[in-house]
Write a protein that holds these residues in place. Structure first.
Motif, PDB file in Angstrom:
ATOM      1  N   ILE A 150      -6.618  24.982  21.410  1.00 15.97           N
ATOM      2  CA  ILE A 150      -5.676  24.766  22.518  1.00 15.97           C
ATOM      3  C   ILE A 150      -4.403  24.050  22.072  1.00 15.97           C
ATOM      4  O   ILE A 150      -3.303  24.381  22.508  1.00 15.97           O
ATOM      5  CB  ILE A 150      -6.370  23.962  23.635  1.00 15.97           C
ATOM      6  CG1 ILE A 150      -7.519  24.782  24.221  1.00 15.97           C
ATOM      7  CG2 ILE A 150      -5.388  23.576  24.736  1.00 15.97           C
ATOM      8  CD1 ILE A 150      -8.352  24.047  25.225  1.00 15.97           C
ATOM      9  N   LEU A 151      -4.561  23.042  21.210  1.00 15.14           N
ATOM     10  CA  LEU A 151      -3.429  22.195  20.801  1.00 15.14           C
ATOM     11  C   LEU A 151      -3.366  22.116  19.269  1.00 15.14           C
ATOM     12  O   LEU A 151      -3.649  21.058  18.677  1.00 15.14           O
ATOM     13  CB  LEU A 151      -3.596  20.792  21.402  1.00 15.14           C
ATOM     14  CG  LEU A 151      -3.599  20.712  22.927  1.00 15.14           C
ATOM     15  CD1 LEU A 151      -4.261  19.422  23.400  1.00 15.14           C
ATOM     16  CD2 LEU A 151      -2.175  20.802  23.470  1.00 15.14           C
ATOM     17  N   PRO A 152      -3.004  23.222  18.601  1.00 16.88           N
ATOM     18  CA  PRO A 152      -3.059  23.244  17.129  1.00 16.88           C
ATOM     19  C   PRO A 152      -2.233  22.139  16.460  1.00 16.88           C
ATOM     20  O   PRO A 152      -2.631  21.646  15.401  1.00 16.88           O
ATOM     21  CB  PRO A 152      -2.531  24.638  16.768  1.00 16.88           C
ATOM     22  CG  PRO A 152      -2.071  25.279  18.024  1.00 16.88           C
ATOM     23  CD  PRO A 152      -2.611  24.521  19.174  1.00 16.88           C
ATOM     24  N   GLU A 153      -1.128  21.743  17.075  1.00 18.10           N
ATOM     25  CA  GLU A 153      -0.313  20.667  16.473  1.00 18.10           C
ATOM     26  C   GLU A 153      -1.065  19.348  16.444  1.00 18.10           C
ATOM     27  O   GLU A 153      -0.953  18.564  15.497  1.00 18.10           O
ATOM     28  CB  GLU A 153       1.000  20.484  17.256  1.00 18.10           C
ATOM     29  CG  GLU A 153       2.064  21.516  16.965  1.00 18.10           C
ATOM     30  CD  GLU A 153       2.433  21.593  15.491  1.00 18.10           C
ATOM     31  OE1 GLU A 153       2.782  20.543  14.918  1.00 18.10           O
ATOM     32  OE2 GLU A 153       2.351  22.695  14.919  1.00 18.10           O
ATOM     33  N   VAL A 154      -1.820  19.101  17.510  1.00 23.05           N
ATOM     34  CA  VAL A 154      -2.589  17.852  17.593  1.00 23.05           C
ATOM     35  C   VAL A 154      -3.715  17.856  16.558  1.00 23.05           C
ATOM     36  O   VAL A 154      -4.088  16.810  16.015  1.00 23.05           O
ATOM     37  CB  VAL A 154      -3.147  17.650  19.028  1.00 23.05           C
ATOM     38  CG1 VAL A 154      -3.996  16.387  19.112  1.00 23.05           C
ATOM     39  CG2 VAL A 154      -1.998  17.587  20.039  1.00 23.05           C
ATOM     40  N   ALA A 155      -4.239  19.052  16.261  1.00 20.67           N
ATOM     41  CA  ALA A 155      -5.340  19.166  15.294  1.00 20.67           C
ATOM     42  C   ALA A 155      -4.900  18.835  13.875  1.00 20.67           C
ATOM     43  O   ALA A 155      -5.727  18.721  12.973  1.00 20.67           O
ATOM     44  CB  ALA A 155      -5.941  20.565  15.352  1.00 20.67           C
ATOM     45  N   LYS A 156      -3.578  18.686  13.651  1.00 17.25           N
ATOM     46  CA  LYS A 156      -3.097  18.292  12.319  1.00 17.25           C
ATOM     47  C   LYS A 156      -3.258  16.789  12.075  1.00 17.25           C
ATOM     48  O   LYS A 156      -3.020  16.300  10.972  1.00 17.25           O
ATOM     49  CB  LYS A 156      -1.622  18.684  12.157  1.00 17.25           C
ATOM     50  CG  LYS A 156      -1.435  20.191  12.078  1.00 17.25           C
ATOM     51  CD  LYS A 156       0.026  20.556  11.948  1.00 17.25           C
ATOM     52  CE  LYS A 156       0.200  22.067  11.903  1.00 17.25           C
ATOM     53  NZ  LYS A 156       1.596  22.453  12.107  1.00 17.25           N
ATOM     54  N   LEU A 157      -3.624  16.053  13.124  1.00 15.99           N
ATOM     55  CA  LEU A 157      -3.776  14.605  12.987  1.00 15.99           C
ATOM     56  C   LEU A 157      -5.156  14.244  12.434  1.00 15.99           C
ATOM     57  O   LEU A 157      -6.105  15.022  12.541  1.00 15.99           O
ATOM     58  CB  LEU A 157      -3.591  13.933  14.354  1.00 15.99           C
ATOM     59  CG  LEU A 157      -2.216  14.097  14.990  1.00 15.99           C
ATOM     60  CD1 LEU A 157      -2.249  13.606  16.438  1.00 15.99           C
ATOM     61  CD2 LEU A 157      -1.165  13.330  14.194  1.00 15.99           C
ATOM     62  N   ARG A 158      -5.231  13.040  11.904  1.00 13.78           N
ATOM     63  CA  ARG A 158      -6.508  12.548  11.386  1.00 13.78           C
ATOM     64  C   ARG A 158      -7.278  11.820  12.475  1.00 13.78           C
ATOM     65  O   ARG A 158      -6.712  10.980  13.179  1.00 13.78           O
ATOM     66  CB  ARG A 158      -6.263  11.559  10.237  1.00 13.78           C
ATOM     67  CG  ARG A 158      -5.838  12.219   8.968  1.00 13.78           C
ATOM     68  CD  ARG A 158      -5.371  11.193   7.935  1.00 13.78           C
ATOM     69  NE  ARG A 158      -4.600  11.868   6.909  1.00 13.78           N
ATOM     70  CZ  ARG A 158      -5.174  12.500   5.876  1.00 13.78           C
ATOM     71  NH1 ARG A 158      -6.479  12.488   5.712  1.00 13.78           N
ATOM     72  NH2 ARG A 158      -4.424  13.128   4.998  1.00 13.78           N
ATOM     73  N   VAL A 197      -9.886  11.816   8.801  1.00 15.75           N
ATOM     74  CA  VAL A 197     -10.002  13.221   8.372  1.00 15.75           C
ATOM     75  C   VAL A 197      -9.214  14.078   9.358  1.00 15.75           C
ATOM     76  O   VAL A 197      -9.270  13.864  10.567  1.00 15.75           O
ATOM     77  CB  VAL A 197     -11.485  13.681   8.353  1.00 15.75           C
ATOM     78  CG1 VAL A 197     -11.585  15.129   7.873  1.00 15.75           C
ATOM     79  CG2 VAL A 197     -12.331  12.777   7.467  1.00 15.75           C
ATOM     80  N   VAL A 198      -8.475  15.063   8.827  1.00 18.99           N
ATOM     81  CA  VAL A 198      -7.671  15.943   9.665  1.00 18.99           C
ATOM     82  C   VAL A 198      -8.596  16.814  10.533  1.00 18.99           C
ATOM     83  O   VAL A 198      -9.527  17.445  10.022  1.00 18.99           O
ATOM     84  CB  VAL A 198      -6.758  16.827   8.790  1.00 18.99           C
ATOM     85  CG1 VAL A 198      -6.008  17.846   9.643  1.00 18.99           C
ATOM     86  CG2 VAL A 198      -5.784  15.953   8.004  1.00 18.99           C
ATOM     87  N   LEU A 199      -8.314  16.840  11.834  1.00 23.33           N
ATOM     88  CA  LEU A 199      -9.175  17.576  12.772  1.00 23.33           C
ATOM     89  C   LEU A 199      -9.297  19.056  12.414  1.00 23.33           C
ATOM     90  O   LEU A 199     -10.371  19.643  12.469  1.00 23.33           O
ATOM     91  CB  LEU A 199      -8.623  17.425  14.188  1.00 23.33           C
ATOM     92  CG  LEU A 199      -8.966  16.103  14.881  1.00 23.33           C
ATOM     93  CD1 LEU A 199      -8.001  15.838  16.028  1.00 23.33           C
ATOM     94  CD2 LEU A 199     -10.397  16.100  15.382  1.00 23.33           C
ATOM     95  N   GLU A 200      -8.156  19.656  12.023  1.00 29.16           N
ATOM     96  CA  GLU A 200      -8.148  21.073  11.674  1.00 29.16           C
ATOM     97  C   GLU A 200      -9.116  21.368  10.509  1.00 29.16           C
ATOM     98  O   GLU A 200      -9.780  22.405  10.499  1.00 29.16           O
ATOM     99  CB  GLU A 200      -6.714  21.484  11.300  1.00 29.16           C
ATOM    100  CG  GLU A 200      -6.553  22.927  10.891  1.00 29.16           C
ATOM    101  CD  GLU A 200      -6.812  23.902  12.032  1.00 29.16           C
ATOM    102  OE1 GLU A 200      -5.964  23.961  12.911  1.00 29.16           O
ATOM    103  OE2 GLU A 200      -7.838  24.585  12.038  1.00 29.16           O
TER     104      GLU A 200
END
Lengths: 382, 97
Positions: free
Chosen positions: A291-299, B80-83
């Protein structure tokens, strides 16, 4: 032996709000007892969101009244810090035709109760949160007066205000027994003190059922672990909470800069477990990257868990009970005790002081479960 | 040195003065301080500040340092990066054989 006008069991947000409102109404010798540290229970574990977009009339009214209070909380409670009330809205995504239809009805209901929710197209939603994956939803609803409040600081604001009004707080003290004789509460016994009282408030959150049991009051609630995670802080990039019931996610950037996100475990069993699981982390990561791929770049830096105290219709119980005179409860919030806390304390105070209640508030009574017929059910829950 | 200039928690910018103020206000455990000040809540999850906070609480309560409880340890050990987690969960991670 301590003489108390009332003993409030649980120093989380519901207990704090009730203590403050009772003291403000002039009650003396109020004791709040909590078994742990400040906000150790569900309050300090919640997702910090405050919203008015609900599927039932009752929840809508409770939410609207509570939002009004958050707007004036710093002032009313003379708080020397800031509760961090941020009104940048909740954006709720519909991902199926069924959900889209249901949301149309929800918006109508919310608007009829004075809540300014709007139904949005994908394009309109993208203007509000540009980094949304446009393929992950078909429409949305948005209420710009929903938002965020810091649970720790909101609790502290009530706590200090209540203390100034003379409320006594005993943290790290656990209630063990409630003595009832001939249908009247006589005593509350903790591991440290004995309280002579004939009034008890059950604001024990995840342990509301157990506190009911101590007094012989049957409360049809159970607790369930809900996990949540936090990321490292980053630049301001998302105003509203983004939420989807069908995809099972809520995700908000808090003023501090970190993102909070959570989801429910459909296989969770009733328990007091609040541990972290790798399965949650996997599922949460998959959903947010969809849903929020940009947010998934965070740790992600931490995960934790907390108890939802769930009622049969996913709406709170705020009432006295015919089972025992002098026993009052605020429980079964089903994950939303923090955001309903202001009105919870006000209503429970009116009930305890035997004031006239607004019509809607009668529907919060525990007796609605007596016949085991549920008339209304809240589906808008993650 | 001014207590306001002594940084205890670098992640969340918490000073020694902040800690002392909170102790005076009655918050005397790590879990209490953490919730009010965010001390130990940042990216290092208390790996830098925990011992310092523990020492300050011990001093204030006149206890031995080892008798002051740490905050609860939770996953993850490091950020750790979520992706990356999502990729591995979906079985898309090429680096994993």
């Amino acid at each position: 032996m301590i003489k108390a006008s009332i003993v409030i069991i649980g120093g989380g947000i519901s207990g704090l709000s009730t203590a403050y409102n009772l003291a403000k109404a002039g009650m003396k010798d109020i004791y709040v007892i909590d078994k742990g540290y400040f906000t150790n229970g569900a309050t300090g574990r919640c997702g910090a969101g405050v919203r008015q977009q609900w599927g039932t009339k009752l929840n809508c009214i409770l939410a609207r009244k509570s939002i009004e209070f958050f707007g004036r909380a710093n002032e009313e409670l003379s708080y020397h810090k800031d509760i961090e009330f941020k009104q940048e809205g909740y954006l709720i995504l519909a991902t199926t035709e069924d959900e889209d239809r249901q949301f149309r009805k929800n918006v109508e209901l919310q608007n009829s109760l004075g809540i300014p929710t709007k139904k949005l197209t994908v394009e309109e939603a993208l203007k509000i949160v540009p980094h949304l994956n446009p393929k992950s939803f078909i429409s949305a609803t948005f209420c710009n007066t929903d938002g965020h409040v810091n649970p720790f600081l909101m609790s502290e604001a009530y706590y200090f205000a209540a203390r100034r009004l003379g409320v006594n707080f005993h943290f790290y003290e656990e209630v063990k027994e409630i003595i009832v004789e001939a249908g009247i509460i006589k005593k509350v016994i903790s591991n440290k003190n004995e309280y002579l009282t004939n009034k008890v408030v059950n604001a024990a959150g995840g342990y509301a059922k157990e506190v009911g049991d101590m007094a012989g009051v049957e409360i049809p609630v159970f607790s369930e672990n809900h996990e949540i995670l936090v990321t490292e802080p980053t630049k301001a990039m998302q105003g509203p909470m983004v939420m989807s019931f069908s995809k099972n996610i809520y995700c908000q950037q808090v003023p501090h800069g970190s993102f909070l996100m959570g989801r429910s475990n459909p296989d969770a069993l009733p328990s007091h477990d609040i541990s972290s699981s790798w399965q949650f982390l996997d599922e949460m990561a998959k959903t947010v990257s969809d849903i929020l791929p940009e947010v998934a770049k965070l740790r992600v830096i931490r995960t934790w868990g907390g108890s939802y105290n769930v009622s049969p219709d996913r709406q709170p119980i705020i009432s006295d009970t015919s089972q025992l005179k002098g026993f009052y409860m605020a429980c079964g919030f089903s994950g939303h005790g923090f955001m309903f806390a202001p009105i919870t304390g006000e209503l429970l105070t009116e009930i305890i002081l035997e004031k006239e209640l607004d019509d809607y508030a009668h529907d919060l009574h525990i007796d609605r479960f007596k016949e085991n017929i549920i008339t209304d059910y809240e589906h808008s829950v993650v | 040195m001014n207590k306001k200039d002594i940084i205890i928690c670098r992640c969340e910018d918490v000073s020694l003065a902040d800690i002392h103020e909170c102790l005076e206000a009655g918050y005397t455990t790590f879990e209490d301080l953490k919730r009010i000040l965010r001390v130990g809540m940042g990216p290092c999850q208390g790996q830098t500040c925990s011992h310092l906070v523990q020492a300050e609480i011990a001093k204030y309560l006149n206890l031995n340092k080892e008798d002051v409880k740490f905050q609860k340890t939770r996953p993850l050990i490091t950020g750790v990066v979520l992706e990356d987690i999502a990729k591995q969960a979906r079985g898309e991670d090429d680096d994993q054989s």
